[in-house]
Design a protein around this motif. Structure first.
Motif, PDB file in Angstrom:
ATOM      1  N   SER A   1       0.797  -1.229   0.000  1.00 16.72           N
ATOM      2  CA  SER A   1       0.000   0.000   0.000  1.00 16.72           C
ATOM      3  C   SER A   1       0.827   1.274   0.000  1.00 16.72           C
ATOM      4  O   SER A   1       0.445   2.277  -0.583  1.00 16.72           O
ATOM      5  N   THR A   2       1.974   1.266   0.682  1.00 14.72           N
ATOM      6  CA  THR A   2       2.790   2.472   0.772  1.00 14.72           C
ATOM      7  C   THR A   2       4.238   2.152   0.437  1.00 14.72           C
ATOM      8  O   THR A   2       4.662   1.001   0.448  1.00 14.72           O
ATOM      9  N   VAL A   3       5.009   3.202   0.162  1.00 17.28           N
ATOM     10  CA  VAL A   3       6.414   3.018  -0.172  1.00 17.28           C
ATOM     11  C   VAL A   3       7.208   2.507   1.017  1.00 17.28           C
ATOM     12  O   VAL A   3       8.307   1.973   0.881  1.00 17.28           O
ATOM     13  N   ASP A   4       6.661   2.686   2.219  1.00 18.03           N
ATOM     14  CA  ASP A   4       7.340   2.215   3.428  1.00 18.03           C
ATOM     15  C   ASP A   4       7.159   0.718   3.636  1.00 18.03           C
ATOM     16  O   ASP A   4       7.803   0.124   4.504  1.00 18.03           O
ATOM     17  N   GLN A   5       6.277   0.093   2.867  1.00 18.17           N
ATOM     18  CA  GLN A   5       6.059  -1.352   2.961  1.00 18.17           C
ATOM     19  C   GLN A   5       6.801  -2.051   1.836  1.00 18.17           C
ATOM     20  O   GLN A   5       7.043  -1.474   0.781  1.00 18.17           O
ATOM     21  N   ASP A   6       7.191  -3.285   2.075  1.00 13.33           N
ATOM     22  CA  ASP A   6       7.990  -4.033   1.109  1.00 13.33           C
ATOM     23  C   ASP A   6       7.099  -4.825   0.159  1.00 13.33           C
ATOM     24  O   ASP A   6       6.566  -5.869   0.516  1.00 13.33           O
ATOM     25  N   ALA A   7       6.959  -4.317  -1.054  1.00 14.21           N
ATOM     26  CA  ALA A   7       6.129  -5.000  -2.048  1.00 14.21           C
ATOM     27  C   ALA A   7       6.754  -6.325  -2.481  1.00 14.21           C
ATOM     28  O   ALA A   7       6.065  -7.208  -2.977  1.00 14.21           O
ATOM     29  N   ASN A   8       8.061  -6.460  -2.268  1.00 12.65           N
ATOM     30  CA  ASN A   8       8.764  -7.682  -2.655  1.00 12.65           C
ATOM     31  C   ASN A   8       8.630  -8.803  -1.633  1.00 12.65           C
ATOM     32  O   ASN A   8       9.142  -9.897  -1.851  1.00 12.65           O
ATOM     33  N   ARG A   9       7.963  -8.515  -0.518  1.00 14.44           N
ATOM     34  CA  ARG A   9       7.883  -9.454   0.602  1.00 14.44           C
ATOM     35  C   ARG A   9       7.417 -10.841   0.170  1.00 14.44           C
ATOM     36  O   ARG A   9       7.928 -11.857   0.651  1.00 14.44           O
ATOM     37  N   ALA A  10       6.453 -10.903  -0.728  1.00 17.49           N
ATOM     38  CA  ALA A  10       5.845 -12.183  -1.110  1.00 17.49           C
ATOM     39  C   ALA A  10       6.566 -12.879  -2.263  1.00 17.49           C
ATOM     40  O   ALA A  10       6.142 -13.944  -2.691  1.00 17.49           O
ATOM     41  N   ARG A  11       7.655 -12.311  -2.748  1.00 17.04           N
ATOM     42  CA  ARG A  11       8.303 -12.860  -3.941  1.00 17.04           C
ATOM     43  C   ARG A  11       8.691 -14.331  -3.770  1.00 17.04           C
ATOM     44  O   ARG A  11       8.432 -15.165  -4.643  1.00 17.04           O
ATOM     45  N   LYS A  12       9.322 -14.672  -2.639  1.00 14.27           N
ATOM     46  CA  LYS A  12       9.774 -16.054  -2.447  1.00 14.27           C
ATOM     47  C   LYS A  12       8.607 -17.033  -2.409  1.00 14.27           C
ATOM     48  O   LYS A  12       8.682 -18.130  -2.970  1.00 14.27           O
ATOM     49  N   ALA A  13       7.515 -16.636  -1.738  1.00 14.50           N
ATOM     50  CA  ALA A  13       6.339 -17.513  -1.670  1.00 14.50           C
ATOM     51  C   ALA A  13       5.796 -17.781  -3.074  1.00 14.50           C
ATOM     52  O   ALA A  13       5.408 -18.912  -3.394  1.00 14.50           O
ATOM     53  N   LEU A  14       5.771 -16.762  -3.913  1.00 16.14           N
ATOM     54  CA  LEU A  14       5.287 -16.922  -5.284  1.00 16.14           C
ATOM     55  C   LEU A  14       6.243 -17.804  -6.096  1.00 16.14           C
ATOM     56  O   LEU A  14       5.801 -18.678  -6.848  1.00 16.14           O
ATOM     57  N   GLU A  15       7.537 -17.573  -5.924  1.00 17.10           N
ATOM     58  CA  GLU A  15       8.520 -18.374  -6.656  1.00 17.10           C
ATOM     59  C   GLU A  15       8.454 -19.845  -6.254  1.00 17.10           C
ATOM     60  O   GLU A  15       8.527 -20.738  -7.110  1.00 17.10           O
ATOM     61  N   ASP A  16       8.303 -20.095  -4.944  1.00 20.50           N
ATOM     62  CA  ASP A  16       8.215 -21.479  -4.457  1.00 20.50           C
ATOM     63  C   ASP A  16       6.960 -22.159  -4.990  1.00 20.50           C
ATOM     64  O   ASP A  16       6.989 -23.337  -5.375  1.00 20.50           O
ATOM     65  N   PHE A  17       5.852 -21.418  -5.006  1.00 22.21           N
ATOM     66  CA  PHE A  17       4.578 -21.963  -5.494  1.00 22.21           C
ATOM     67  C   PHE A  17       4.695 -22.345  -6.970  1.00 22.21           C
ATOM     68  O   PHE A  17       4.312 -23.445  -7.385  1.00 22.21           O
ATOM     69  N   VAL A  18       5.230 -21.440  -7.761  1.00 24.71           N
ATOM     70  CA  VAL A  18       5.377 -21.684  -9.194  1.00 24.71           C
ATOM     71  C   VAL A  18       6.328 -22.851  -9.450  1.00 24.71           C
ATOM     72  O   VAL A  18       6.067 -23.721 -10.296  1.00 24.71           O
ATOM     73  N   SER A  19       7.420 -22.894  -8.696  1.00 26.40           N
ATOM     74  CA  SER A  19       8.396 -23.975  -8.849  1.00 26.40           C
ATOM     75  C   SER A  19       7.777 -25.333  -8.540  1.00 26.40           C
ATOM     76  O   SER A  19       8.082 -26.333  -9.194  1.00 26.40           O
ATOM     77  N   SER A  20       6.882 -25.367  -7.547  1.00 24.52           N
ATOM     78  CA  SER A  20       6.238 -26.630  -7.172  1.00 24.52           C
ATOM     79  C   SER A  20       5.345 -27.163  -8.284  1.00 24.52           C
ATOM     80  O   SER A  20       4.973 -28.338  -8.286  1.00 24.52           O
ATOM     81  N   HIS A  21       4.981 -26.305  -9.240  1.00 25.14           N
ATOM     82  CA  HIS A  21       4.173 -26.713 -10.392  1.00 25.14           C
ATOM     83  C   HIS A  21       5.033 -26.867 -11.648  1.00 25.14           C
ATOM     84  O   HIS A  21       4.500 -26.955 -12.765  1.00 25.14           O
TER      85      HIS A  21
END
Length: 209
Positions: A10-30
């Motif tokens: 929502s804001t620049v003070d929050q890390d938009a990249n936070r979920a990157r690993k979860a997404l990468e792991d999910f995609v890799s599992s498929h």
């Protein structure tokens, strides 16, 4: 399969990249990989999200729009959500969210003809659940805003409310670019802040002028 990951905070003070690993792991599992990521810091309650619409502009029929949770895609009002949904459907993009198991079927590259009926049923159920989770995300947003407003009102009554602090250094860098004639979106891009942050800095500068 072309998978486009959308990461939002929502804001620049929050890390938009936070979920990157979860997404990468999910995609890799498929047995897949993310082809391109789109990252932005904008409110999910607004349709003014350049990176999301850049993703949709880039997308081809059959591409996957991957998000960690449905609320990363939408905290929109019903009318705005339907507008976004119409755009997604027109582009024939398949939304896959980690918190929406019925959408995980879209990670499969092929579907046996014998399963066509099951696939259609799951797609219909998925659309219904996607709408439901979008509605839940909007309600959560409105509830949090209401509680925040109530908290501010009580604090004001006690004389304890001071408002949100201002990052003076950030605002000065914004105004330095704006003063050179740099546009709002370009300023936001160069400083990696949201357009709303740029607008707030401009309004604050005008008020103090």
């Amino acid at each position: 399969m072309f998978i486009r990951a959308y990461l939002r905070a929502s804001t620049v003070d929050q890390d938009a990249n936070r979920a990157r690993k979860a997404l990468e792991d999910f995609v890799s599992s498929h047995g897949q990989q993310i082809a391109k990521s789109y990252i932005e810091n904008e409110s999910g309650a607004s349709l003014q999200r350049p990176k999301l619409f850049e993703l949709l502009d880039d997308a081809k029929p059959g591409d996957v729009l991957l998000v960690e949770q449905v609320d990363r895609l939408s905290r929109l009002t019903e009318s705005d959500w339907q507008q976004l949904r119409a755009t997604i459907k027109a582009k024939e993009v398949r939304v896959v969210a980690l918190d929406l198991p019925t959408s995980h079927q879209f990670m499969q590259t092929t579907t046996a003809a014998a399963d066509a009926f099951t696939s259609r049923m799951l797609a219909a159920i998925n659309d219904m659940l996607l709408d439901m989770l979008a509605a839940v995300a909007r309600k959560d947003y409105e509830d949090r805003r209401r509680r925040q407003s109530e908290g501010i009102s009580k604090a004001k009554e006690k004389g304890a409310y001071k408002g949100r602090g201002i990052d003076k250094d950030k605002h000065s860098r914004i105004m330095a670019l704006v003063g050179k004639g740099t546009g709002i979106r370009e300023t936001a891009r160069l400083l990696e802040v949201s357009t709303s942050t740029v607008l707030r800095a401009i309004e604050k500068a005008k008020a103090n002028a």
